[in-house]
Motif scaffolding. Sequence first.
Motif, PDB file in Angstrom:
ATOM      1  N   ALA A 141       6.790  10.325  -0.511  1.00  0.00           N
ATOM      2  CA  ALA A 141       5.838  10.927   0.422  1.00  0.00           C
ATOM      3  C   ALA A 141       4.400  10.561   0.072  1.00  0.00           C
ATOM      4  O   ALA A 141       3.548  10.421   0.958  1.00  0.00           O
ATOM      5  CB  ALA A 141       6.008  12.443   0.425  1.00  0.00           C
ATOM      6  N   LEU A 142       4.119  10.375  -1.226  1.00  0.00           N
ATOM      7  CA  LEU A 142       2.754  10.075  -1.670  1.00  0.00           C
ATOM      8  C   LEU A 142       2.375   8.606  -1.500  1.00  0.00           C
ATOM      9  O   LEU A 142       1.203   8.248  -1.672  1.00  0.00           O
ATOM     10  CB  LEU A 142       2.582  10.486  -3.138  1.00  0.00           C
ATOM     11  CG  LEU A 142       2.537  11.996  -3.395  1.00  0.00           C
ATOM     12  CD1 LEU A 142       2.731  12.286  -4.871  1.00  0.00           C
ATOM     13  CD2 LEU A 142       1.210  12.576  -2.904  1.00  0.00           C
ATOM     14  N   ILE A 143       3.341   7.767  -1.180  1.00  0.00           N
ATOM     15  CA  ILE A 143       3.059   6.344  -0.977  1.00  0.00           C
ATOM     16  C   ILE A 143       1.970   6.151   0.074  1.00  0.00           C
ATOM     17  O   ILE A 143       1.114   5.265  -0.038  1.00  0.00           O
ATOM     18  CB  ILE A 143       4.347   5.595  -0.555  1.00  0.00           C
ATOM     19  CG1 ILE A 143       5.295   5.478  -1.749  1.00  0.00           C
ATOM     20  CG2 ILE A 143       4.033   4.214   0.007  1.00  0.00           C
ATOM     21  CD1 ILE A 143       4.819   4.560  -2.844  1.00  0.00           C
ATOM     22  N   ARG A 144       1.970   6.984   1.103  1.00  0.00           N
ATOM     23  CA  ARG A 144       1.002   6.837   2.198  1.00  0.00           C
ATOM     24  C   ARG A 144      -0.438   7.067   1.735  1.00  0.00           C
ATOM     25  O   ARG A 144      -1.378   6.682   2.422  1.00  0.00           O
ATOM     26  CB  ARG A 144       1.335   7.803   3.323  1.00  0.00           C
ATOM     27  CG  ARG A 144       1.050   9.264   3.027  1.00  0.00           C
ATOM     28  CD  ARG A 144       1.495  10.188   4.127  1.00  0.00           C
ATOM     29  NE  ARG A 144       2.949  10.268   4.191  1.00  0.00           N
ATOM     30  CZ  ARG A 144       3.609  11.045   5.039  1.00  0.00           C
ATOM     31  NH1 ARG A 144       2.938  11.779   5.906  1.00  0.00           N
ATOM     32  NH2 ARG A 144       4.926  11.076   5.022  1.00  0.00           N
ATOM     33  N   TYR A 145      -0.600   7.715   0.566  1.00  0.00           N
ATOM     34  CA  TYR A 145      -1.941   7.981   0.048  1.00  0.00           C
ATOM     35  C   TYR A 145      -2.270   7.083  -1.144  1.00  0.00           C
ATOM     36  O   TYR A 145      -3.219   7.343  -1.881  1.00  0.00           O
ATOM     37  CB  TYR A 145      -2.062   9.447  -0.383  1.00  0.00           C
ATOM     38  CG  TYR A 145      -1.622  10.431   0.668  1.00  0.00           C
ATOM     39  CD1 TYR A 145      -2.175  10.413   1.960  1.00  0.00           C
ATOM     40  CD2 TYR A 145      -0.648  11.389   0.396  1.00  0.00           C
ATOM     41  CE1 TYR A 145      -1.769  11.314   2.929  1.00  0.00           C
ATOM     42  CE2 TYR A 145      -0.235  12.298   1.362  1.00  0.00           C
ATOM     43  CZ  TYR A 145      -0.799  12.250   2.628  1.00  0.00           C
ATOM     44  OH  TYR A 145      -0.391  13.150   3.589  1.00  0.00           O
ATOM     45  N   THR A 146      -1.487   6.038  -1.333  1.00  0.00           N
ATOM     46  CA  THR A 146      -1.621   5.184  -2.512  1.00  0.00           C
ATOM     47  C   THR A 146      -1.778   3.724  -2.110  1.00  0.00           C
ATOM     48  O   THR A 146      -1.073   3.238  -1.237  1.00  0.00           O
ATOM     49  CB  THR A 146      -0.365   5.333  -3.414  1.00  0.00           C
ATOM     50  OG1 THR A 146      -0.054   6.714  -3.598  1.00  0.00           O
ATOM     51  CG2 THR A 146      -0.591   4.673  -4.766  1.00  0.00           C
TER      52      THR A 146
END
Length: 391
Positions: A141-146
């Motif tokens: 889920a955090l990939i989109r902010y990385t």
Amino acid sequence: MSKTVLFVASVTKKHILQFHLPYMKWFKDHGYNVHVCAGDDFEPDEPKNIPYCDKYYIIPFYRSPFATQNFRSYRELRKLIDENEYELVHCHTPVAAAIARYAFRTARKKRGTTVLYTAHGFHFYKGAPKISRLYYIAEKALIRYTDGIITINEEDYSAAKKMCRGKKCKAFKIPGIGIDLNRIRNTIRTRKDIREEFGIPNDAFLVMSNSEINQNKNVECSITAVAANKGVYMLICGTGKSAEKCKELVKELGCGDRIIFAGYRYDAKELLHGADAFIFPSRREGLGLAAIEAMATGLPLIVSDNRGTREYAVNGENAIVCEYNNISQFINAVQLLSSDRELCKKLGHNGYHTAERYGLDNSIAEMAAIYRGYLQIPSENKTGVLSGENK
């Protein structure tokens, strides 16, 4: 945007100072302001000196992703972001990195802040408990902010590439955060004076351990293995939640005269020069820097088989590799090395050369290439590096 970068980690002394000073120096050498945001794990009377740091923000991050205190940490971090314009933030340690990446989502979108995360070992891995699936879901889920995930072993690199597929996030693999080979190998300390400090006979076989003392590091296994081999000594460097439990085990086994707890030592790398072997029975490792540092001094390894040690430890070539939950194998490994000096010499010699590829210069060069992929930084000649214990 101002030339300012932020390093985020769960703690300062045991993470920022130990692993990230060379990279902070690299940014300073290129005209950047460097800020640090991490928990305060200094002793009450210990000076909070952080080289190459222009501003230090103390924000506690709690290891448990379910700790309610992390909501307060998130709010404090958001306030920090509003007060500064960061060109790049480099996140480390799972929970601190997760909070930071989510907190930077607006700055990343509106200000163009680059967000990088170094995974020192994903909490989801082959053979992990089912609950680790939650970490996988969160990471995905955090990939989109990385913008980039940096990994240090092949298993994690494969997982990162899969998660990044079809996303704007890139996956990288580097040879760890690097070890300063010159500092590790060149010391004024001698085998004799190191042993005199701890009351260890000069002719005794000494096994060393250097890690946080917790359930994952499996130090109880090391203690049991050494205790079962009469005449073998052990020097344990480190502190942690399981330290008292380990001390009780030593008392129960009646080997307090042979197994010594040195506590947290900034000079642990120098103490390696007083040992004959290094033991590292972790349940899991992202890489296992302490073992690589031991190899760099020419020590043979006794390690557990996990995704981290598989990167460098080869059974019978530079190490004796055991199953982490098989104490008999570790007992036999200690017995074998303590009775066969020629085998120690062979494994140590091979490991000495294996450690070369994990030198700090190599890691800095690869990280510099990654940083330049996101920032406008020209190439330059090599500069000196500073490792964590030289403060």
